[in-house]
Enzyme design. Structure first.
Site, PDB file in Angstrom:
ATOM      1  N   GLY A   1       0.776  -1.175   0.045  1.00 32.30           N
ATOM      2  CA  GLY A   1      -0.062   0.381  -0.310  1.00 32.30           C
ATOM      3  C   GLY A   1       0.946   1.043  -0.159  1.00 32.30           C
TER       4      GLY A   1
ATOM      5  CB  CYS B   1      -9.958  23.742  18.918  1.00 32.52           C
ATOM      6  SG  CYS B   1     -10.070  25.675  18.404  1.00 32.52           S
ATOM      7  CD  GLU B   2      -7.097  17.214  19.669  1.00 30.16           C
ATOM      8  OE1 GLU B   2      -8.241  17.054  19.173  1.00 30.16           O
ATOM      9  OE2 GLU B   2      -6.113  16.330  20.121  1.00 30.16           O
TER      10      GLU B   2
HETATM   11  N1  LLP Z   1      -2.090  -6.435   3.865  1.00 29.78           N
HETATM   12  C1  LLP Z   1      -2.819  -5.511   5.165  1.00 29.78           C
HETATM   13  C2  LLP Z   1      -3.496  -7.112   5.495  1.00 29.78           C
HETATM   14  C3  LLP Z   1      -2.371  -4.769   6.311  1.00 29.78           C
HETATM   15  O1  LLP Z   1      -3.212  -4.361   7.076  1.00 29.78           O
HETATM   16  C4  LLP Z   1      -1.667  -3.737   5.674  1.00 29.78           C
HETATM   17  C5  LLP Z   1      -1.574  -2.438   6.543  1.00 29.78           C
HETATM   18  C6  LLP Z   1      -1.102  -4.071   4.201  1.00 29.78           C
HETATM   19  C7  LLP Z   1      -1.078  -4.905   3.810  1.00 29.78           C
HETATM   20  C8  LLP Z   1      -0.856  -2.527   3.927  1.00 29.78           C
HETATM   21  O2  LLP Z   1       0.447  -2.455   4.143  1.00 29.78           O
HETATM   22  P1  LLP Z   1       1.943  -1.358   3.726  1.00 29.78           P
HETATM   23  O3  LLP Z   1       2.354  -2.102   2.249  1.00 29.78           O
HETATM   24  O4  LLP Z   1       1.314  -0.452   3.410  1.00 29.78           O
HETATM   25  O5  LLP Z   1       3.078  -1.491   4.423  1.00 29.78           O
HETATM   26  N2  LLP Z   1      -2.445   3.945   9.359  1.00 29.78           N
HETATM   27  C9  LLP Z   1      -1.326   3.290   9.645  1.00 29.78           C
HETATM   28  C10 LLP Z   1      -1.060   2.489   8.535  1.00 29.78           C
HETATM   29  C11 LLP Z   1      -2.049   0.952   9.119  1.00 29.78           C
HETATM   30  C12 LLP Z   1      -1.348   0.138   7.764  1.00 29.78           C
HETATM   31  C13 LLP Z   1      -2.124  -1.236   8.133  1.00 29.78           C
HETATM   32  N3  LLP Z   1      -2.120  -2.108   7.677  1.00 29.78           N
HETATM   33  C14 LLP Z   1       0.089   4.453   9.021  1.00 29.78           C
HETATM   34  O6  LLP Z   1      -0.201   5.208   8.959  1.00 29.78           O
HETATM   35  O7  LLP Z   1       1.356   4.216   9.433  1.00 29.78           O
END
Ligand code: LLP
Length: 431
Positions: free
Chosen positions: A292, A361-362
């Site tokens: 991702g 506001c925080e």
């Molecule tokens: N597959 C699964 C099952 C996942 O849970 C995730 C990410 C991905 C793929 C993709 O992972 P990536 O390639 O993006 O690292 N909100 C957090 C990141 C949470 C990731 C959740 N799962 C942030 O902003 O760093």
């Protein structure tokens, strides 16, 4: 030197994808999410080519929609022949509306509701990645009602600690996700899946965490999963056709993040896994991964306009911008690092140490602390780099602030992919 090759400077202004960002800020207003379409495509191709080269024609990278989900992205994923990982009815609906073929969509999450399951099956989702036995039974029931046999992978917890932030680490045995090998639950769910009438078990999935810069944790996870596949073959006579290794490769937010060669890492991983599969006398399954962040992270930049510049003598200085935690909650949530520039004055010396803060506001509404900028004046454009992943997708309407538009850059062209929210949008669902 800039942290990514799509960043530059010209005439004292920061450029992104070859474009003067101050002109884009003038054209579209701020806050503004920019996305570099060519960088997204380049990132997809790194995975596509490496997969083909090292894992074979059959292997498929899936874009993890949670990093960024809007219709235009699914069109690009279709064009780039990527699959996708979706985690909600909302992501599925967005993909469908963009004409994305769901046969290459894998439906995740640790708690799919009955509505989610029905919705996904009605829309012809390719695969479910079932988290636990309860959920698997619910999928079996719904598939039975529809008279189909549903393709399923099982999410397995391989017991790997990838040494990333706790909040984004998911592969350890006590994780809320999946069924652990260590506790015997992984074997148990496999047995159950094989006995279910409306489930076609296709293989297994694991995801160890996010923002990882080492090959080793993927190595470990891949090898543990192959051991598991061999064990299942020996015990239950089932040989997995697919193995999905999840997402997780890191992107550079700052200069201190390493330059990481994804292609090389995939090559090393493939070599080790093929050797292991041969030693275990099992067929190499079709390999999937779900990047991702490394698909869209460095394809994004957020622009803001500087407002108040506040100096508290003997203490600290603040630059307040016209966005903040509603469009980027990552510092508030994880203390995430970012690189920040005064995009209006790249030809001047830096030296203004400050915190770049939002307008909510925080006090926790911070984009970045301890940054060193060319001292901004009210009206200067402030650019935050590497915001393509988990910014727009995690945005909120806190303080009733509308989400900024997403503008795509493609060579000389720029176009709106997602409109900015208006005040009318803010009250749309109020009765
Ligand atoms: N597959 C699964 C099952 C996942 O849970 C995730 C990410 C991905 C793929 C993709 O992972 P990536 O390639 O993006 O690292 N909100 C957090 C990141 C949470 C990731 C959740 N799962 C942030 O902003 O760093």
């Amino acid at each position: 030197m800039f942290i990514c090759d799509n960043i530059g400077e010209k005439g004292g202004h920061l450029t992104f994808a070859g474009r003067d960002v101050t002109l884009l800020a003038k054209k579209y207003g701020t806050p503004l999410y920019l996305m570099d379409e060519n960088k997204i495509r380049e990132n997809c191709r790194i995975y596509k080519n490496a997969f083909k080269k090292y894992f074979g024609e059959n292997a498929l990278p899936l874009f993890a929609s949670k990093a960024a989900s809007f219709k235009r992205l699914y069109e690009i994923m279709t064009e780039e022949k990527m699959g996708t990982d979706v985690v909600s009815a909302g992501e599925i609906y967005t993909a469908v509306k963009a004409g994305f073929d769901l046969k290459n969509a894998y439906f995740h999450s640790n708690n799919k509701t009955d509505f989610d399951i029905e919705f996904a099956i009605s829309n012809g989702i390719g695969y479910f990645v079932a988290d636990n036995i309860e959920e698997l039974s619910a999928i079996d029931r719904e598939a039975g009602k529809k008279g189909i046999k549903q393709n399923v992978l099982l999410r397995i917890t391989p017991g790997i600690d990838p040494h990333t932030f706790e909040a984004i680490s998911t592969g350890k045995v006590d994780s809320k996700f999946g069924s652990a090998i260590e506790t015997g639950q992984a074997l148990e769910i496999t047995k159950q899946a094989l006995g279910m009438e409306n489930i076609k078990l296709c293989g297994f999935h694991c995801h160890i965490g996010s923002q990882i810069f080492e090959t080793e944790p993927f190595f470990k996870a891949g090898l543990v999963m192959l051991d598991f596949i061999a064990d299942i073959k020996a015990k239950l006579g089932f040989e997995a056709e697919q193995l999905n290794l999840g997402g997780g490769y890191g992107v550079r937010y700052t200069e201190s993040d390493p330059v990481f060669d994804i292609e090389k890492s995939i090559g090393e991983l493939a070599k080790a896994m093929k050797e292991k599969a041969a030693a275990l006398k099992i067929n190499m399954p079709k390999i999937l991964m779900e990047p991702g962040r490394s698909i869209v992270g460095n394809a994004g930049m957020t622009l803001y306009t500087a407002g108040t510049v506040k100096i508290i003598p003997g203490f600290k200085s603040y630059v307040s911008i016209d966005g903040g935690m509603p469009d980027n909650p990552r510092y508030a949530l994880y203390k995430s690092d970012y690189t920040v520039y005064n995009a209006s004055k790249t030809d001047k010396e830096v030296g203004f140490e400050c915190s770049v803060v939002g307008r909510c506001c925080e006090s926790g509404d911070i984009i970045q602390e301890n940054v060193n900028l060319v001292k901004p004046e009210r009206g200067d454009i402030i650019a935050v780099l590497t915001t393509g992943a988990y910014n727009y997708s995690m945005a909120s309407n806190y303080n009733r602030i509308g989400k900024p538009p997403v503008v795509m850059l493609d060579g000389e062209k720029d176009y709106i992919a997602v409109k900015g929210e208006t005040l009318e949008d803010i009250v749309r669902n109020d009765i």
